[in-house]
Design an enzyme around this catalytic site. Structure first.
Site, PDB file in Angstrom:
ATOM      1  N   GLY A   1       0.845  -1.192   0.000  1.00  0.00           N
ATOM      2  CA  GLY A   1       0.000   0.000   0.000  1.00  0.00           C
ATOM      3  C   GLY A   1       0.883   1.245   0.000  1.00  0.00           C
ATOM      4  O   GLY A   1       2.031   1.199  -0.448  1.00  0.00           O
TER       5      GLY A   1
ATOM      6  N   THR B   1       7.288  -2.421  10.880  1.00  0.00           N
ATOM      7  CA  THR B   1       6.755  -1.117  11.301  1.00  0.00           C
ATOM      8  C   THR B   1       5.230  -1.127  11.165  1.00  0.00           C
ATOM      9  O   THR B   1       4.620  -0.062  11.112  1.00  0.00           O
ATOM     10  CB  THR B   1       7.330   0.036  10.435  1.00  0.00           C
ATOM     11  N   SER B   2       4.620  -2.330  11.085  1.00  0.00           N
ATOM     12  CA  SER B   2       3.164  -2.380  10.859  1.00  0.00           C
ATOM     13  C   SER B   2       2.433  -2.503  12.195  1.00  0.00           C
ATOM     14  O   SER B   2       2.127  -1.488  12.837  1.00  0.00           O
ATOM     15  CB  SER B   2       2.830  -3.513   9.895  1.00  0.00           C
ATOM     16  N   ARG B   3       2.209  -3.741  12.627  1.00  0.00           N
ATOM     17  CA  ARG B   3       1.646  -3.981  13.953  1.00  0.00           C
ATOM     18  C   ARG B   3       2.386  -5.172  14.545  1.00  0.00           C
ATOM     19  O   ARG B   3       2.676  -6.148  13.835  1.00  0.00           O
ATOM     20  CB  ARG B   3       0.140  -4.276  13.881  1.00  0.00           C
TER      21      ARG B   3
ATOM     22  N   GLU C   1       2.395  -3.952  23.400  1.00  0.00           N
ATOM     23  CA  GLU C   1       3.061  -2.663  23.567  1.00  0.00           C
ATOM     24  C   GLU C   1       2.547  -2.047  24.856  1.00  0.00           C
ATOM     25  O   GLU C   1       1.336  -2.039  25.060  1.00  0.00           O
ATOM     26  CB  GLU C   1       2.758  -1.738  22.387  1.00  0.00           C
TER      27      GLU C   1
ATOM     28  N   HIS D   1       7.461   2.167  18.937  1.00  0.00           N
ATOM     29  CA  HIS D   1       6.380   2.567  18.013  1.00  0.00           C
ATOM     30  C   HIS D   1       6.490   4.049  17.628  1.00  0.00           C
ATOM     31  O   HIS D   1       5.633   4.869  17.985  1.00  0.00           O
ATOM     32  CB  HIS D   1       5.000   2.251  18.616  1.00  0.00           C
TER      33      HIS D   1
HETATM   34  C1  GLV Z   1       0.561   4.069  13.594  1.00  0.00           C
HETATM   35  O1  GLV Z   1       0.969   2.980  13.843  1.00  0.00           O
HETATM   36  C2  GLV Z   1      -0.646   4.348  12.900  1.00  0.00           C
HETATM   37  O2  GLV Z   1      -1.416   3.422  12.617  1.00  0.00           O
HETATM   38  O3  GLV Z   1      -0.887   5.523  12.607  1.00  0.00           O
END
Ligand code: GLV
Length: 321
Positions: free
Chosen positions: A156, A232-234, A263, A282
């Site tokens: 994306g 860097t997603s979840r 987290e 995060h």
């Molecule tokens: C950060 O992780 C967001 O979803 O904005």
């Protein structure tokens, strides 16, 4: 005419706060840690709007505790903390903040990729510990990028921004995303091929039932022993126990994590004792401009919902059908 009452689960940056104060009567959770469930249930009771962060689980019970609720605005692009189906069933529009955090998050993915590939954290610790005696041909040798392959899972906005950065580092790019048929800068492949062939794997999928623990013992087992994983997603897209074992036993080279499950990651998490695992708290969207823009979009969504206008960024537009 009194301003509509809203609950903000935290103060947001000034650009958004100004709009909220101009248009609403806000109650703002004053603490650094999120409100408890009880606090949330109490605070939403008499509110027409809710502005939440990704730390705040917003489910059907919370919505039912707020009979006047006309909008939920999440100050994040991801909305996995919200039961969007429950909101849609109640015709409550849910807003998010896409676009403005694309570059900052892609930058963080690259920062983690480079940090993990080039042992930046152990290197800093080495210098701080006074171990730097001379220039050493064999010291802390890392992985090369140029000519190697980056595999992007989820192509994306953010995944594509990572691909653009990869071009500057002379990486070949492949991606897996059933929703994106082709790209001028990357080749579409199956997830299995990506995991087997990529030297760097970067995750950019939303957290859903389908992506929960997408990276697990089996998928880590497909990766090269020299591969670097970046998330860097979840956090929950990766099975952390499986990741720990893969890193500990050299089944992959290194990992860079901006997100963890849970987290915050407990300070005694075994992942934090691994020299080949870089963890940051995060921070993907944590740049000044980006956070201001997120706050502004979140406030605009909130105010639009209160005024019964279509949210500028709505994840469940079917509420308007
Ligand atoms: C950060 O992780 C967001 O979803 O904005």
């Amino acid at each position: 005419m009194p301003k509509p009452r809203v609950f903000l689960t935290r103060e947001i940056p000034e650009a958004g706060m100004r709009l909220v104060r101009d248009s609403c009567d806000p109650e703002i959770w004053p603490h650094e840690v999120p409100p408890s469930r009880e606090d949330l249930l109490r605070a939403v009771r008499n509110k027409a709007g809710l502005l939440s962060l990704l730390t705040d689980p917003i489910d059907a019970e919370i919505m039912d505790a707020a009979p006047d609720l006309t909008v939920i605005s999440n100050c994040a692009v991801g909305v996995d903390n919200i039961d969007v189906g429950a909101a849609t069933a109640r015709r409550i529009p849910v807003g998010n903040t896409p676009g403005v955090l694309t570059d900052a998050t892609a930058d963080m993915a690259f920062a983690l990729l480079l940090a993990a590939a080039r042992h930046i954290v152990p290197a800093v610790e080495y210098v701080r510990a006074g171990k730097w005696k001379t220039w050493n041909l064999q010291l802390l040798l890392g992985a090369d990028l140029a000519g190697r392959t980056l595999g992007i899972v989820g192509f994306g906005r953010i995944g594509q921004a990572v691909a653009r950065r990869a071009q500057g580092f002379a990486l070949q790019v492949m991606y897996h995303d059933p929703g994106v048929a082709e790209s001028p800068i990357a080749i579409p492949v199956t997830l299995e091929r990506l995991l087997k062939e990529a030297d760097f794997v970067s995750l950019h999928v939303p957290l859903t039932a389908d992506t929960l623990h997408l990276i697990n013992e089996q998928s880590l087992g497909l990766m090269k022993s020299t591969a670097v994983l970046v998330n860097t997603s979840r956090g929950a897209v990766v099975d952390h126990q499986a990741l720990y074992h893969a890193l500990k036993h050299g089944r992959i080279l290194a990992a860079g994590l901006d997100v963890t499950e849970p987290e915050p990651l407990a300070v005694d998490s075994p992942l934090l004792n691994l020299p080949n695992c870089v963890v940051v708290p995060h921070l993907g969207s944590a740049s000044r401009w980006t956070r201001n823009q997120m706050a502004l979009l979140a406030a605009q969504n909130l105010v639009a919902g209160l005024e019964k206008r279509r949210l500028p960024n709505c994840v469940n537009p079917e509420v308007y059908d």
